[in-house]
Design an enzyme around this catalytic site. Structure first.
Site, PDB file in Angstrom:
ATOM      1  N   GLU A  76       0.823  -1.210   0.000  1.00  0.00           N
ATOM      2  CA  GLU A  76       0.000   0.000   0.000  1.00  0.00           C
ATOM      3  C   GLU A  76       0.866   1.274   0.000  1.00  0.00           C
ATOM      4  O   GLU A  76       0.619   2.191  -0.752  1.00  0.00           O
ATOM      5  CB  GLU A  76      -0.908  -0.019   1.246  1.00  0.00           C
ATOM      6  CG  GLU A  76      -1.613   1.288   1.544  1.00  0.00           C
ATOM      7  CD  GLU A  76      -2.986   1.338   0.928  1.00  0.00           C
ATOM      8  OE1 GLU A  76      -3.394   0.326   0.337  1.00  0.00           O
ATOM      9  OE2 GLU A  76      -3.642   2.388   1.018  1.00  0.00           O
ATOM     10  N   ASP A  77       1.835   1.309   0.871  1.00  0.00           N
ATOM     11  CA  ASP A  77       2.506   2.585   1.150  1.00  0.00           C
ATOM     12  C   ASP A  77       3.948   2.700   0.666  1.00  0.00           C
ATOM     13  O   ASP A  77       4.574   3.743   0.850  1.00  0.00           O
ATOM     14  CB  ASP A  77       2.513   2.849   2.668  1.00  0.00           C
ATOM     15  CG  ASP A  77       1.101   3.000   3.218  1.00  0.00           C
ATOM     16  OD1 ASP A  77       0.227   3.418   2.435  1.00  0.00           O
ATOM     17  OD2 ASP A  77       0.885   2.697   4.399  1.00  0.00           O
TER      18      ASP A  77
END
Ligand code: MN
Length: 760
Positions: A76-77
């Site tokens: 995700e990040d």
């Protein structure tokens, strides 16, 4: 921040043969990927996955789950990809991390339909691999613990979502500790004032009674030891949220909550559980109605324990939970404990946990898993996803009751469920045909709330369909949806039957043949796709019979469409009728002077008859007495309202007009009937009849009234829909039984759609 070796040591404490290399690799990889990222708190971002991993070590999870926790935010990040993770950690781990990433993007606060779909995806992912749930909840827990650093609007949204979805889900999966903490943290952010007040009070009480708690603990421990039972005894503090919830739902003040004291007795075996219970009950009085044996009947989420409340050594009410170590693990970690206990098997696995970590296969044998599958199914059946979400949310919250069919099949229902819910839980057909129920062998009302262990036998009838009113009484979404469906079908059938009768007459009047086949020809022009629809639309008054005739016979000339209802209704039969029955009809605006209303315009039988005394006792002296417009008949409970200078008006007790006098008690006069049986008279009653527009309808209605020995005093008519006319009759009848019988006969008439007493 926790060091690499500290994490490994934590896992080694419960799993000595841990795969250290995997933990180290995941630690280093995630730390590097998150690099210089920071959280809202200013901490390095990596502290978050590390804390999530730490929460999972508290739950004694294996290294594969811990590794997923460390990696859960990388796709995700950061620059990490699924392919990279798969290369380094294997397919299993990569799939889980990717799954969690997708779930994260599901915004549960979006539209309700999407919410339901998202919840379904989450549950589906959990049912495929329980580690998804464990990491997801640990992730949420850490985010809740650090919520103070979030923007205020985000905070409320996340807290509500946690309270609505994640906390109940944790409870459903049997993870009580997780649930408690998620609820406490959500409560704190959703309602800070209430949270502050309740937790302050709880802390005060704990301080004030600190000595007492120790004393009770020691007494219990000693007593059990004297009886040869080795037990761990600990007091447990109530959570602010559970106290607040109880105060709210039961409307209690803090002082009224008696069971602030809770203790837990943990023993080695099931046998010792019951022996400990015996010892405690022999020593102290038990509080009736508080004993629950969740060992013989576990909760839906696999929770097992014995609960009882006693009047303790210091005359305080004391809540006790008695369980084995294994039950304790399950109670705190829920499905996670089943993952731990894979190698034991739940049944034989008593005694202190030895910390063997396992996979998730045992999860599929749990009640929690069965619930998950059922919920997923109901969510995917959804023609109304938002309703399902609502039900799921509700059912997540509710405690369960367990009932049995006569053949011993277990039916789990939410607390508060009634036999109708039970019937629908068994099968939709059983619910639809349910007319009664035997609970534990006795016929009981269908609204009885079922209790744990009840045996329920449903009494069925072949022809019944469920009353619409049940929809408001049942507790389960399944029953509610089924009743709504059945009601809709029944109402439609009624309307189409009515429509059929209306059309039959209308076609006959128009001199045209009528049949269902003929209607089929006109469907196109009527913008309906089937005959039933047309019939129902006519029955509901949405479609005029003349339009149907015109659709089927385009050459049909309709002169009557513009004719007023009364003329159409009166038809040719009208004058004959008055002759035949000898009754008098008066229309509004045509009221003979003598019978005109007295005083404030109330027209009622006897109202104009000034020298007649009403057979009513309590209305003293020479005061003029009259009836309210809706009338009153012997058998009605009545009350008098006095109006200075005008006398007393008699109302039936159910009259809505009485509300206007609520704040004038001195105007209320107690009256009752004083009937002279030898000299009987008739009394006024107003009824409202919805009639089908067709010549002769009124005649037919009037005949029913005449045949039943009632008089019509006045009649008013209003056309309410293309094929219906509403008629308000002021009748004169003998008494309530007479009136009831008359209404019944009117309802049976083909000309009548409804017949009721005004304000009845
Ligand atoms: Mn996270």
């Amino acid at each position: 921040m926790m060091r690499q070796y500290e994490l490994v040591e934590r896992v080694q404490r419960y799993k000595p043969q841990v795969n250290e290399a995997l933990l180290n690799k995941a630690y280093v990889y995630a730390m590097k990927k998150h690099g210089g990222q920071t959280r809202a708190s200013g901490d390095p971002y990596f502290s978050h996955p590390l804390e999530v991993a730490a929460i999972l070590t508290d739950m004694h999870m294996d290294e594969s789950t811990i590794a997923v926790a460390l990696l859960h935010d990388t796709i995700e990040d950061t620059s990490a990809t699924k392919v990279e993770i798969e290369d380094l950690f294997g397919e299993d781990t990569a799939r889980l991390v990717e799954g969690l990433t997708k779930l994260k993007r599901l915004d549960l606060v979006s539209k309700k339909a999407a919410q339901a779909e998202n919840l379904r995806k989450l549950l589906l992912a959990i049912s495929e691999d329980v580690r998804v749930l464990l990491v997801k909840l640990a992730d949420r827990l850490h985010n809740m613990r650090t919520l103070d650093f979030m923007r205020e609007d985000k905070r409320a949204r996340i807290a509500e979502e946690t309270m609505d979805i994640y906390a109940p889900l944790a409870g459903r999966m049997g993870m009580q500790d997780m649930r408690d903490e998620l609820e406490e943290l959500s409560f704190k952010h959703i309602n800070p004032e209430a949270y502050g007040t309740v937790s302050d009070r709880l802390a005060q009480i704990a301080n004030r009674h600190a000595g007492l708690l120790e004393e009770i603990t020691a007494t219990l421990r000693g007593l059990l030891a004297d009886n040869g039972i080795h037990a761990d005894v600990a007091s447990r503090r109530k959570k602010a949220w559970s106290v607040f919830k109880k105060m709210e739902s039961k409307g209690l003040s803090f002082e009224q909550l008696s069971d602030i004291f809770g203790f837990r007795i943990i023993v080695g075996s099931i046998d010792e559980c019951y022996r400990a219970l015996g010892v405690v009950h022999r020593e102290w009085k038990m509080v009736p109605g508080r004993f629950k044996d969740y060992i013989s009947t576990p909760k839906q989420n696999d929770y097992r324990s014995i609960h009882t409340t006693i009047v303790g050594p210091s005359k305080q009410r004391v809540e006790l939970q008695i369980r084995t170590w294994h039950m304790h693990e399950v109670a705190e970690y829920g499905v996670a404990a089943h993952a731990i206990y894979k190698d034991h098997g739940a049944a034989g696995g008593e005694g202190k946990p030895n910390g063997k970590a396992g996979g998730t296969a045992a999860f599929k044998d749990t009640n929690a898993y069965a619930w998950l599958r059922r919920t997923i199914e109901s969510l995917s059946e959804g023609d109304h996803p938002e309703q399902f979400l609502e039900h799921t949310k509700l059912e997540l919250f509710q405690d369960q009751v367990f009932c049995f069919t006569p053949k011993g099949r277990l039916i789990a229902l939410p607390r508060g469920a009634i036999p109708v819910d039970f019937a629908y839980a068994v099968h939709t057909d059983v619910g639809d045909s349910c007319v009664g129920a035997k609970i534990n062998g006795r016929i009981m009302p269908l609204v009885t709330q079922l209790q744990n262990g009840d045996e329920v036998e449903i009494i069925r009838s072949g022809s019944a369909s469920p009353p619409a009113a049940w929809e408001a009484l049942v507790k389960t979404g399944k029953a509610r949806a089924a009743i709504r469906r059945a009601t809709r079908a029944a109402v439609r059938k009624q309307y189409s039957g009515l429509g059929h009768r209306i059309l039959e007459r209308a076609f006959e009047r128009a001199g045209r043949p009528f049949s269902r086949d003929i209607l089929t020809d006109g469907l196109g022009r009527l913008a309906h796709t089937d005959v039933e629809d047309v019939l129902a639309a006519v029955g509901r008054g949405e479609l005029a019979s003349a339009h149907v005739i015109k659709a089927v016979f385009p050459d049909f000339q309709d002169e009557k469409l513009s004719t007023p209802a009364s003329a159409e209704l009166l038809g040719e039969g009208w004058f004959n009728l008055t002759d035949a029955s000898g009754m008098m009809f008066r229309f509004p605006g045509d009221v003979p002077a003598g019978a005109a209303a007295n005083g404030d315009g109330h027209a009622g039988a006897g109202a104009g008859d000034s020298d007649r005394t009403l057979p009513i006792r309590g209305a003293a002296g020479d005061l003029p007495v009259r009836f309210s417009p809706e009338g009153a008949v012997p058998g009605d409970r009545i009350v008098g309202i006095s109006t200075p200078g005008k006398g007393i008006t008699i109302y039936p007790i159910q009259s809505p007009a009485l509300a206007a006098y609520d704040d004038q008690p001195d105007r209320w006069i107690d009256v009752r009937w004083d009937i002279d049986e030898a000299n009987r008279t008739r009394f006024p009653a107003q009824i409202i009849v919805t009639a089908i527009n067709a010549p002769g309808s009124l005649a037919e209605i009037a005949q029913v009234i005449a045949r039943n020995d009632a008089n019509i005093h006045t009649l008013a008519m209003v056309r309410t829909a293309p094929d219906f006319t509403e008629m308000i009759f002021d009748l004169e009848v003998w008494d309530i039984r007479h009136l009831t019988r008359l209404l019944g006969q009117l309802r049976e008439s083909d000309a009548v759609s409804t017949a009721d007493r005004v304000n009845g």
